[in-house]
Design a protein around this motif. Structure first.
Motif, PDB file in Angstrom:
ATOM      1  N   TYR B 244       0.659  -1.195  -0.007  1.00 42.69           N
ATOM      2  CA  TYR B 244      -0.017   0.157  -0.152  1.00 42.69           C
ATOM      3  C   TYR B 244       0.914   1.360   0.033  1.00 42.69           C
ATOM      4  N   LEU B 245       1.957   1.317   0.777  1.00 42.26           N
ATOM      5  CA  LEU B 245       2.849   2.539   0.944  1.00 42.26           C
ATOM      6  C   LEU B 245       3.385   2.636  -0.822  1.00 42.26           C
ATOM      7  N   ALA B 246       3.723   1.296  -1.329  1.00 40.64           N
ATOM      8  CA  ALA B 246       4.315   1.864  -2.781  1.00 40.64           C
ATOM      9  C   ALA B 246       3.331   2.469  -3.427  1.00 40.64           C
ATOM     10  N   GLN B 247       1.774   1.947  -3.515  1.00 39.13           N
ATOM     11  CA  GLN B 247       0.910   2.342  -4.228  1.00 39.13           C
ATOM     12  C   GLN B 247       0.566   4.022  -3.824  1.00 39.13           C
ATOM     13  N   THR B 248       0.667   4.316  -2.606  1.00 35.58           N
ATOM     14  CA  THR B 248       0.786   5.789  -2.124  1.00 35.58           C
ATOM     15  C   THR B 248       1.754   6.482  -3.007  1.00 35.58           C
ATOM     16  N   VAL B 249       2.927   5.942  -2.940  1.00 38.46           N
ATOM     17  CA  VAL B 249       4.067   6.791  -3.567  1.00 38.46           C
ATOM     18  C   VAL B 249       3.825   6.995  -4.910  1.00 38.46           C
ATOM     19  N   GLY B 250       3.349   5.911  -5.340  1.00 45.04           N
ATOM     20  CA  GLY B 250       2.791   6.034  -6.938  1.00 45.04           C
ATOM     21  C   GLY B 250       1.774   7.208  -7.280  1.00 45.04           C
ATOM     22  N   ASN B 251       0.858   7.282  -6.418  1.00 45.43           N
ATOM     23  CA  ASN B 251      -0.272   8.019  -6.216  1.00 45.43           C
ATOM     24  C   ASN B 251       0.248   9.501  -6.178  1.00 45.43           C
ATOM     25  N   VAL B 252       1.094   9.605  -5.142  1.00 40.61           N
ATOM     26  CA  VAL B 252       1.795  10.898  -5.141  1.00 40.61           C
ATOM     27  C   VAL B 252       2.527  11.498  -6.194  1.00 40.61           C
ATOM     28  N   THR B 253       3.316  10.603  -6.602  1.00 44.48           N
ATOM     29  CA  THR B 253       4.213  10.899  -7.736  1.00 44.48           C
ATOM     30  C   THR B 253       3.375  11.672  -9.029  1.00 44.48           C
TER      31      THR B 253
END
Lengths: 341, 341
Positions: B244-253
């Motif tokens: 989920y953290l990786a998904q968040t970082v992708g969303n933020v990018t």
């Protein structure tokens, strides 16, 4: 996590009857929104508390439990070497904050297992105390004074001493235990919490009631975004569920009576209590009470005891659920036998 | 409660993508158990963080957000009149705590919109600072240094200055931004949080990483029962949900890129960012940027801006959901036109 390492968790004066179902539901709903900071002003909660106490929101500061508010208050008032008065054997976390900011503690003994307001205030005059602390009802003994008697004793409170009246347990106490005072009286600040009667110890929501200038001073030093958002929402829901609070107080009263009966059946005596715990006099000295405590803990029943003599002849038992008190009832005779041998 | 008074809440650098569903579920489940105090040692969370950072739990203190930990740290280190160094325009809550304990702030300007580690450390030597503060990545600009460059700059750090490295946003940053240091290096303490990448700003869970003697010192003054129980449990679940953290970082990018594109389409330039917000250069002075900000706020888009010139030529826009950024895209041209007229 500290997940019930004991069969009966009766040592920390937690409210085993739990928070209002409406508070639980509100916190559950708020969980998905924890990406947002909480309101730094706790506006809605303070507004509801103001209505509840018939005062203004400017007379209320919400903080991270009474512990957090005591830390802020000591920081605001105490400089290195300042005198502070409390009872010998009263709340250790207050003493911790006083020591942490360089205050010098002066202690007054309990009187017949009660805190002694007039002796506290006289000691405050004698040492020139900046702060004097009194819990009503008291922890660890569970005893209490009428609010009117506290107010009357304030005749002896020196003009330059701030009186901290910790009413953490007052919702469990008989009518008339809460002190009726002018909220703008600058000599007094009262502490309240959602940790006890409202069953939200894990949420960390306390509040202080006092004169506006003193309450405003907290804003110069407090951690403005320190309040958990779901906790603010849960506390508000808990405050509004008046029927559930009444039910909890009934459950706690029944549990206190049961603890007293269990004590009596074992030849011990329970002190009268206006809190959610009962101090049970083990009938010996502190060493004997410590043995009883150890034997109870060894049987999975977590209790604690007062810190100083002669109050340490007692063990302190939180008001448990019927199943918790069944365990106590089963364990106590064997614990006493073992402690006596 | 502070419930989305704006159509797009893009000012507080909250993580609008929210916490992990596993964290939400864990906090919901914990809501009914909030009658119990949280673990005063945050044992399970510290154990998990120790494994995550390949250090020992003794090198970690968990506290009520980075704000709470900065308060404790300043209290531990600073006495009246002690010198402290930070960047001019950096995190105001740090400055608030320094002032609150009587410290004297010395400020170093940004250099090309970046905090300037060597200048900060040289200033610390010049004024005999007890503390020097640096955020990497930086707030409010979003710029960053390689961790190795921070470590190299520590050559200039005076022996008796403690360096606070605030890595609140580091999970959003490119690999290599986090400083690789010996955890027992007594010159450095690092701050981390669950408020940003983990989407738990409302839960108030931060932690500090440092040498064991310094971490142990927090235990002498911290509010031991200050942590919300559900928050501890939620933070642990969030930490474990790596996907989920990786998904968040992708969303933020993606959101950062979209903000940059919206800026460019309006003739503005976005600064490169390693955080969950973007500083957009409005192309004028602070007064102009303030007008742009006001016009956006008037259109329901909540943004903020840096505090000092020349960084205040920018507005700071949090990485929003697509629907939030649609509102920004719609509002920005009219806001710019109004600000120019």
């Amino acid at each position: 996590m500290n997940n019930r390492p004991f069969k009966a968790r009766l040592g920390a004066n937690e409210n085993v009857f739990g928070p209002s179902p409406r508070a639980i539901a509100a916190m559950q709903e708020a969980s998905a929104d924890q990406w947002m900071y909480g309101d730094p002003e706790s506006h809605d909660l303070r507004a509801a508390l103001a209505a509840h106490h018939a005062i203004r929101p400017e007379n209320i500061v919400v903080g991270e439990g009474i512990d957090g508010l005591l830390c802020y208050l000591v920081r605001l008032v105490i400089e290195q070497g300042d005198a502070v008065v409390t009872s010998d054997g009263a709340y250790p976390t207050f003493n911790y904050h006083v020591a942490g900011f360089g205050g010098v503690l002066h202690k007054v003994p309990y009187r017949d297992d009660h805190e002694d307001p007039r002796a506290l205030f006289r000691k405050a005059a004698e040492v020139g105390a900046k702060l004097v602390y009194l819990a009503n009802p008291d922890n660890p003994m569970g005893t209490w004074h009428k609010g009117a008697d506290i107010v009357a004793a304030m005749e002896d409170l020196p003009a330059d001493t701030l009186f901290i009246l910790d009413e953490a347990y007052v919702e469990f106490a008989p009518e008339g235990t809460s002190a009726t005072v002018d909220i703008e009286d600058p000599r007094l600040i009262r502490m309240r919490t959602f940790s006890k009667a409202y069953g939200l110890a894990g949420a960390r929501v306390g509040y202080a009631l006092g004169a506006e200038p003193l309450i405003t001073a907290f804003n110069k030093i407090r951690n403005h975004f320190g309040m958990n958002r779901a906790a603010q929402i849960g506390a508000l829901a808990a405050l509004e569920d008046v029927a559930y609070l009444a039910q909890t107080v009934g459950n706690v009263t029944a549990a206190r009576n049961r603890i007293a009966a269990i004590a009596q059946a074992n030849g011990l005596s329970a002190l009268p209590s206006a809190t959610n715990f009962v101090a049970v006099d083990c009938g010996g000295d502190g060493d004997f009470a410590r043995r009883v405590l150890s034997e109870l803990v060894a049987r999975g029943v977590f209790v604690r005891m007062p810190f100083v003599a002669p109050q340490d002849r007692c063990i302190r038992i939180s008001a448990g659920r019927p199943e918790d008190l069944n365990l106590l009832e089963t364990a106590l005779p064997a614990a006493l036998t073992a402690a006596r041998s």
